[in-house]
Design a protein around this motif. Structure first.
Motif, mmCIF file in Angstrom:
data_model
loop_
_atom_site.group_PDB
_atom_site.id
_atom_site.type_symbol
_atom_site.label_atom_id
_atom_site.label_comp_id
_atom_site.label_asym_id
_atom_site.label_seq_id
_atom_site.Cartn_x
_atom_site.Cartn_y
_atom_site.Cartn_z
ATOM 1 N N MET A 76 0.826 -1.201 0.000
ATOM 2 C CA MET A 76 0.000 0.000 0.000
ATOM 3 C C MET A 76 0.863 1.256 0.000
ATOM 4 O O MET A 76 0.627 2.194 -0.776
ATOM 5 N N GLU A 129 -5.533 3.844 3.576
ATOM 6 C CA GLU A 129 -4.913 4.486 2.414
ATOM 7 C C GLU A 129 -4.994 6.003 2.519
ATOM 8 O O GLU A 129 -4.031 6.713 2.221
ATOM 9 N N THR A 220 -5.315 9.682 -3.562
ATOM 10 C CA THR A 220 -6.221 8.526 -3.538
ATOM 11 C C THR A 220 -7.458 8.724 -4.401
ATOM 12 O O THR A 220 -8.077 7.749 -4.827
#
Length: 293
Positions: A76, A129, A220
């Protein structure tokens, strides 16, 4: 908006450095003090630039995290770092159930992102995230360096005030050879300068948090996930406080020790409610082109 926030930060940092230089002038009483103030500012900035990461990690007892221990987390961070256009930072974990995260390091090539055990247990992958992208934005914008320099300069200003307070017990320290004792300088160094330095330090911290939230939304494409994460972190953080050196609290993504009214001037972070509202506005802006199409 990012440009405006960076200009605000530069202006506040310049004002903070000016207070330190002026404090040196008042401490000595002539132009030599200006040089002392400049030297103090330079030494403080260099020391914080080089050693800030070690101090922050030690404050929260964070330890290196191997890829074998958390392969999904490593993947990630690598993916988000690539999107942010920065090298993948080292990953550390802090042994506490309090959910939080922070970034530190003198530049993107020597950066570290630290997460707590609690945040890994609390957040969904999308929410995590959002948090990691927030911290990577701090790295990209070199906020970790800015906060370290600001904190060190503010500490130096407070130290000057303490020197003068101690000296005043035995006689006037701040004086101008042409006018004798300088009561204005005395008041400035003991009271005004340390208080102003603290307020400026916290104002810079709040400005950088807004910018990092915006950067997370850009990386994101999912500002709603970060908004949900902040809501959870705020709620659980009040129940499980994050122990550590309070001087390092501006590095954390949320500081559960919030304040209202005049006490809000002493916040290390903007209110979580305000941050969530701004993220929701960003989400609406991101959705507009799709609706128009």
């Amino acid at each position: 908006m990012l440009g405006i926030n960076q200009l605000k930060t530069a202006a506040l940092l310049g004002l903070l450095s000016g207070i330190l230089v002026l404090g040196g002038y008042y401490l000595v009483g002539d132009e030599t003090g200006l040089i002392i103030g400049l030297v103090l500012a330079a030494l403080s900035s260099f020391g914080s630039w080089y050693y800030s990461d070690r101090a922050a990690l030690a404050a929260y007892q964070a330890q290196p995290l191997d890829r074998e221990q958390a392969p999904e987390l490593y993947s990630m961070v690598e993916r988000l770092s690539d999107r942010a256009g920065i090298p993948t930072p080292k990953i550390f974990i802090a042994p506490t159930k309090s959910p939080n995260a922070f970034a530190t390091g003198r530049d993107p090539e020597h950066a570290t992102v630290a997460v707590t055990e609690g945040i890994l247990e609390l957040l969904s992958p999308e929410e995590l995230e959002g948090v990691l992208a927030h911290e990577l934005t701090h790295v990209k914008n070199r906020d970790t360096l800015t906060q370290a320099v600001v904190g060190t300069i503010a500490g130096a200003i407070s130290y000057l005030g303490q020197i003068l307070s101690f000296g005043f017990m035995f006689g006037p320290v701040t004086q101008d050879s042409r006018r004798g004792p300088n009561p204005v300088g005395l008041l400035f160094l003991i009271v005004v300068a340390p208080l102003s330095a603290t307020l400026l330090q916290l104002a810079i911290s709040r400005t950088r948090e807004y910018s990092a939230d915006q950067g997370s939304a850009a990386i994101t494409g999912n500002p709603i996930a970060l908004a949900r994460a902040l809501e959870k972190l705020e709620a659980v953080g009040h129940q499980i406080p994050m122990n550590g050196n309070p001087a390092m609290s501006p590095l954390l993504i949320v500081n559960p020790l919030s304040a209202e009214g005049l006490q809000s001037l002493f916040r290390t972070h903007p209110s979580t409610e305000e941050r969530i509202q701004r993220l929701l506005q960003i989400a609406q802006q991101q959705a507009q082109p799709a609706v128009a199409a």
